[in-house]
Design a protein around this motif. Structure first.
Motif, PDB file in Angstrom:
ATOM      1  N   ASP A  61       3.283  71.856  67.012  1.00  0.00           N
ATOM      2  CA  ASP A  61       1.665  72.721  66.342  1.00  0.00           C
ATOM      3  C   ASP A  61       2.073  72.390  65.315  1.00  0.00           C
ATOM      4  OD1 ASP A  61       2.822  75.302  65.929  1.00  0.00           O
ATOM      5  OD2 ASP A  61       1.826  75.875  67.405  1.00  0.00           O
ATOM      6  N   ALA A  62       0.538  72.100  64.046  1.00  0.00           N
ATOM      7  CA  ALA A  62       0.372  72.563  63.248  1.00  0.00           C
ATOM      8  C   ALA A  62       1.333  73.396  62.195  1.00  0.00           C
ATOM      9  CB  ALA A  62      -0.856  72.851  62.649  1.00  0.00           C
ATOM     10  N   LEU A  63       1.609  74.802  62.886  1.00  0.00           N
ATOM     11  CA  LEU A  63       2.322  75.806  62.284  1.00  0.00           C
ATOM     12  C   LEU A  63       3.066  75.764  61.609  1.00  0.00           C
ATOM     13  CD1 LEU A  63       1.302  79.062  63.791  1.00  0.00           C
ATOM     14  CD2 LEU A  63       0.265  78.486  61.779  1.00  0.00           C
ATOM     15  N   HIS A  64       3.828  74.933  63.121  1.00  0.00           N
ATOM     16  CA  HIS A  64       5.261  73.933  62.678  1.00  0.00           C
ATOM     17  C   HIS A  64       5.712  73.073  61.860  1.00  0.00           C
ATOM     18  CE1 HIS A  64       5.973  77.282  66.641  1.00  0.00           C
ATOM     19  NE2 HIS A  64       7.643  76.876  66.210  1.00  0.00           N
ATOM     20  N   GLN A  65       4.952  72.239  62.023  1.00  0.00           N
ATOM     21  CA  GLN A  65       4.833  71.146  60.960  1.00  0.00           C
ATOM     22  C   GLN A  65       4.578  71.796  59.999  1.00  0.00           C
ATOM     23  OE1 GLN A  65       1.464  68.334  62.838  1.00  0.00           O
ATOM     24  NE2 GLN A  65       2.467  68.053  64.891  1.00  0.00           N
ATOM     25  N   GLN A  66       4.141  71.790  59.592  1.00  0.00           N
ATOM     26  CA  GLN A  66       3.871  72.684  58.007  1.00  0.00           C
ATOM     27  C   GLN A  66       4.939  73.339  57.785  1.00  0.00           C
ATOM     28  OE1 GLN A  66       1.365  76.485  57.273  1.00  0.00           O
ATOM     29  NE2 GLN A  66       0.816  75.334  54.951  1.00  0.00           N
ATOM     30  N   LEU A  67       5.833  74.164  58.808  1.00  0.00           N
ATOM     31  CA  LEU A  67       7.041  75.374  57.984  1.00  0.00           C
ATOM     32  C   LEU A  67       7.862  73.788  57.712  1.00  0.00           C
ATOM     33  CD1 LEU A  67       8.365  76.869  57.174  1.00  0.00           C
ATOM     34  CD2 LEU A  67       9.039  77.741  59.862  1.00  0.00           C
ATOM     35  N   ALA A  68       8.193  73.098  59.159  1.00  0.00           N
ATOM     36  CA  ALA A  68       9.052  71.780  58.882  1.00  0.00           C
ATOM     37  C   ALA A  68       8.664  71.387  57.329  1.00  0.00           C
ATOM     38  CB  ALA A  68       8.969  70.661  60.288  1.00  0.00           C
TER      39      ALA A  68
ATOM     40  N   ALA B  77       6.753  80.635  47.737  1.00  0.00           N
ATOM     41  CA  ALA B  77       5.986  80.892  48.441  1.00  0.00           C
ATOM     42  C   ALA B  77       5.104  81.186  49.748  1.00  0.00           C
ATOM     43  CB  ALA B  77       4.378  80.792  46.930  1.00  0.00           C
ATOM     44  N   GLN B  78       5.031  79.056  49.555  1.00  0.00           N
ATOM     45  CA  GLN B  78       4.330  78.349  50.224  1.00  0.00           C
ATOM     46  C   GLN B  78       5.361  78.711  51.604  1.00  0.00           C
ATOM     47  OE1 GLN B  78       3.128  74.548  48.393  1.00  0.00           O
ATOM     48  NE2 GLN B  78       1.540  75.330  48.284  1.00  0.00           N
ATOM     49  N   THR B  79       6.658  78.731  51.494  1.00  0.00           N
ATOM     50  CA  THR B  79       7.418  78.476  52.784  1.00  0.00           C
ATOM     51  C   THR B  79       7.281  79.849  53.470  1.00  0.00           C
ATOM     52  OG1 THR B  79       8.299  76.716  51.124  1.00  0.00           O
ATOM     53  CG2 THR B  79       9.734  78.327  52.909  1.00  0.00           C
TER      54      THR B  79
ATOM     55  N   ALA C  82      11.828  71.406  50.346  1.00  0.00           N
ATOM     56  CA  ALA C  82      12.816  72.561  50.186  1.00  0.00           C
ATOM     57  C   ALA C  82      14.515  72.053  49.926  1.00  0.00           C
ATOM     58  CB  ALA C  82      12.945  73.954  50.737  1.00  0.00           C
ATOM     59  N   ASN C  83      15.019  71.340  50.980  1.00  0.00           N
ATOM     60  CA  ASN C  83      15.994  70.509  51.609  1.00  0.00           C
ATOM     61  C   ASN C  83      16.340  69.531  50.320  1.00  0.00           C
ATOM     62  OD1 ASN C  83      16.514  72.838  52.931  1.00  0.00           O
ATOM     63  ND2 ASN C  83      16.508  70.898  54.738  1.00  0.00           N
ATOM     64  N   THR C  84      15.574  68.917  49.799  1.00  0.00           N
ATOM     65  CA  THR C  84      15.465  67.730  49.601  1.00  0.00           C
ATOM     66  C   THR C  84      15.664  67.989  47.832  1.00  0.00           C
ATOM     67  OG1 THR C  84      13.874  66.481  50.671  1.00  0.00           O
ATOM     68  CG2 THR C  84      14.342  65.732  47.975  1.00  0.00           C
ATOM     69  N   GLU C  85      14.744  69.385  47.060  1.00  0.00           N
ATOM     70  CA  GLU C  85      15.130  69.884  45.876  1.00  0.00           C
ATOM     71  C   GLU C  85      16.233  70.704  45.608  1.00  0.00           C
ATOM     72  OE1 GLU C  85      11.852  71.629  45.427  1.00  0.00           O
ATOM     73  OE2 GLU C  85      10.242  70.513  45.101  1.00  0.00           O
ATOM     74  N   LEU C  86      17.183  70.982  46.509  1.00  0.00           N
ATOM     75  CA  LEU C  86      18.178  72.440  46.576  1.00  0.00           C
ATOM     76  C   LEU C  86      19.548  70.913  45.986  1.00  0.00           C
ATOM     77  CD1 LEU C  86      18.387  73.948  49.555  1.00  0.00           C
ATOM     78  CD2 LEU C  86      18.164  74.344  47.731  1.00  0.00           C
TER      79      LEU C  86
ATOM     80  N   LEU D  55       7.507  71.796  54.457  1.00  0.00           N
ATOM     81  CA  LEU D  55       8.365  72.776  53.466  1.00  0.00           C
ATOM     82  C   LEU D  55       9.535  73.043  53.377  1.00  0.00           C
ATOM     83  CD1 LEU D  55       5.447  75.219  53.654  1.00  0.00           C
ATOM     84  CD2 LEU D  55       5.664  73.564  51.902  1.00  0.00           C
ATOM     85  N   ARG D  56       9.954  72.809  54.166  1.00  0.00           N
ATOM     86  CA  ARG D  56      12.153  73.048  54.658  1.00  0.00           C
ATOM     87  C   ARG D  56      12.361  71.826  54.463  1.00  0.00           C
ATOM     88  NH1 ARG D  56      13.519  73.047  59.745  1.00  0.00           N
ATOM     89  NH2 ARG D  56      15.783  74.510  59.029  1.00  0.00           N
ATOM     90  N   THR D  57      11.663  70.456  54.691  1.00  0.00           N
ATOM     91  CA  THR D  57      12.249  69.203  54.157  1.00  0.00           C
ATOM     92  C   THR D  57      12.391  69.305  52.928  1.00  0.00           C
ATOM     93  OG1 THR D  57      11.645  68.478  56.537  1.00  0.00           O
ATOM     94  CG2 THR D  57      11.922  66.737  54.323  1.00  0.00           C
TER      95      THR D  57
END
Length: 268
Positions: A251-258, A224-226, A264-268, A260-262
């Motif tokens: 900017d803050a938007l890209h940092q937040q997405l980055a 949901a957050q991602t 998500a990738n860690t949990e896979l 969350l992606r990190t």
């Protein structure tokens, strides 16, 4: 206007768009955007492409998008973003006179518990539910809630009507195959952040915002957050491309997405 091949294999909405383009008698030209090459993966001009930022988050929940005739052709469509992020996203074009057999097969698949996501104020009360399977009370008062409570092992499948509000009401009323399923009525507390199309009401959420709320209700917090963060970055890129402004990659938007992606990738 040419289209550059995407980095990822085409997903359900992408395939639906390709099929729609094959039926077109004239080229589709998006309003308001600059002319030139567009990415086939994110539909943005190449200088603002965000395909390398695309997050993919496997979930137990799935989505079934019923899309209005021209919705797949709109670069601002956010059903596309759901299919980007959530692998178990299916998409079907809606028509009043015919129904895709593949859609009926999905709805009949015993692994899924379908929910039609639609405002409860327009639906008979006995069909409306406000909880998912894990939250349904054993002594549910309505038939729809009792049926949901009796099938706790099924995966939630959120049926989203990806259309304008007037089109969504038409789809809901004229799709008899949706009648057997409970209607999940959302009560979102936040106002819409979607800035790519005009709406008369700030409480009308775009399709991706609705999907993020559904994921949260299903306990899929990371997804949901991602999806919310991905929508924010997509909207930022879209508007900057339209206004011919460079992307602010740090900017803050890209940092937040980055971040969350990190995760998500860690949990896979």
């Amino acid at each position: 206007m040419t289209t550059v091949p995407p980095l990822f294999p085409p997903h359900a909405v992408s395939r639906l768009r390709s099929a729609r383009l094959l039926r077109s008698t004239r080229p589709f030209l998006a309003r308001g955007g600059p002319h030139g090459e567009r990415c086939g993966g994110c539909r943005l001009i190449l200088s603002h492409c965000l395909c390398h930022l695309r997050p993919i988050v496997p979930t137990r929940a799935g989505f079934c998008l019923l899309m209005a005739e021209h919705e797949t052709l709109k670069p601002s469509n956010t059903g596309w973003l759901i299919a980007d992020v959530i692998p178990d996203t299916m998409a079907f074009g809606w028509a009043r006179t015919e129904t895709d057999p593949a859609l009926l097969a999905v709805l009949a698949d015993p692994q899924w518990q379908p929910y039609v996501v639609f405002p409860g104020e327009f639906v008979a009360p006995e069909r409306v539910v406000s909880h998912l399977i894990a939250e349904a009370e054993a002594g549910a008062a309505t038939d729809a809630q009792a049926e949901v409570a009796a099938t706790p092992t099924k995966r939630p499948l959120f049926i989203l009507l990806d259309a304008t509000w007037s089109e969504a009401r038409k789809i809901f009323k004229k799709s008899p195959y949706l009648l057997p399923f409970p209607v999940l009525s959302l009560a979102p507390e936040q106002l819409s952040r979607y800035r790519l199309r005009r709406s008369k009401r700030d409480d009308h959420l775009c399709t991706a915002e609705v999907a993020a709320i559904c994921l949260g209700m299903a306990g899929e917090t990371q997804a949901a957050q991602t999806l919310d963060a991905y929508l924010d970055v997509f909207s930022d890129h879209y508007l900057r491309a339209k206004q011919q402004i460079k992307v602010s990659w740090e900017d803050a938007l890209h940092q937040q997405l980055a971040a969350l992606r990190t995760t998500a990738n860690t949990e896979l």
